[in-house]
Enzyme design. Structure first.
Site, short mmCIF file in Angstrom:
data_model
loop_
_atom_site.label_atom_id
_atom_site.label_comp_id
_atom_site.label_asym_id
_atom_site.label_seq_id
_atom_site.Cartn_x
_atom_site.Cartn_y
_atom_site.Cartn_z
CE LYS A 1 1.73 -5.17 10.61
NZ LYS A 1 1.04 -4.09 11.35
N GLY A 2 5.44 -8.56 8.59
CA GLY A 2 5.83 -9.66 9.46
C GLY A 2 5.82 -9.23 10.91
#
Length: 247
Positions: free
Chosen positions: A129-130
């Protein structure tokens, strides 16, 4: 045209030197605390000091937000930047580049080492997801990621790098009291050399107190500080590996 030889903060007008300061003073919220805050800013050399916010923090502490102006300027043309160099490419472009040039995934092993238990920064770079809409390395087809998590002994990180035939070792260091991060990073680098792995690896360190200059001094290939995005790291890895092994 901006004069790089004389850069000053900007508020309402270019070059007006306007700044915003925030700080806490150990005095009861009231007229005395307000005047102390103003005098403090004036002693720092600021002019046109205005207290914008004064909040009672309890137990004889007062928090301030102050607006002020400075006549100090900086010669930006004289400043030399030491930072990782890379061209910003999209995730799709990097995936295509790795497929074309490597014909396999780049293997990345990441961890926080020693006594450091903080993984937010590491996870934001590695996890799928960063953060802030910038996907982590797990989202790329270009990378095979092994996230070992927190408090990993340097020797265990080295063993994992050997086991999975890593191309990249990514270390996160948040805890820096008494320069403990220097000790941990030095120990890891010494182990990589002792095991004969250093020359075949790209070794990167990141954290809020990390600079590229410090990383280079410690023998690392790059250092990334606050504000680094996953795509910054992804771009550096791919492009630096191409440079490193095409020499």
């Amino acid at each position: 045209m901006i004069d790089l030889r004389s850069i000053r903060p900007y508020g309402d007008q270019m070059g007006d030197g306007a700044v915003q300061l925030s700080f806490t003073i150990p005095l009861e919220c009231g007229p005395l605390a307000r005047e102390v805050a103003k005098h403090f800013c004036e002693k720092l050399g600021f002019q046109d000091v205005t207290v914008a916010t004064m909040e009672d923090m309890g137990e004889n502490f007062t928090f301030f937000v102050v607006y002020a102006k400075t006549t100090i300027s900086v010669d930006a043309s004289a400043i030399k930047i030491v930072a990782p160099k890379f061209k910003k490419m999209t995730r799709e472009q990097l995936d295509d580049l790795v497929k074309r040039e490597f014909n396999r995934q780049i293997v990345v092993v990441g961890a926080t080492v020693g006594t450091d238990a903080h993984t937010v920064g590491l996870d934001s770079i590695l996890n799928m997801k960063g953060f802030h809409g910038d996907y982590g390395l797990e989202r790329y087809h270009a990378f095979k990621v092994y996230n070992m998590g927190a408090q990993v002994p340097p020797i265990e990180l080295v063993k994992k790098a050997r086991e999975v035939q890593a191309d990249v070792v990514l270390v996160s260091q948040v805890v820096t009291q008494r320069n403990i991060h220097i000790r941990h990073l030095t120990e890891l680098m010494d182990l990589l050399y002792a095991e004969g792995l250093r020359e075949d690896l790209l070794v990167i360190v990141g954290g809020p107190r990390i600079t590229h200059e410090l990383a280079l001094e410690l023998g690392y290939d790059a250092g990334f500080g606050a504000g680094t995005t996953p795509s910054d790291v992804a771009n550096f890895i791919v492009q630096e590996l191409l440079r490193k092994f095409s020499r």
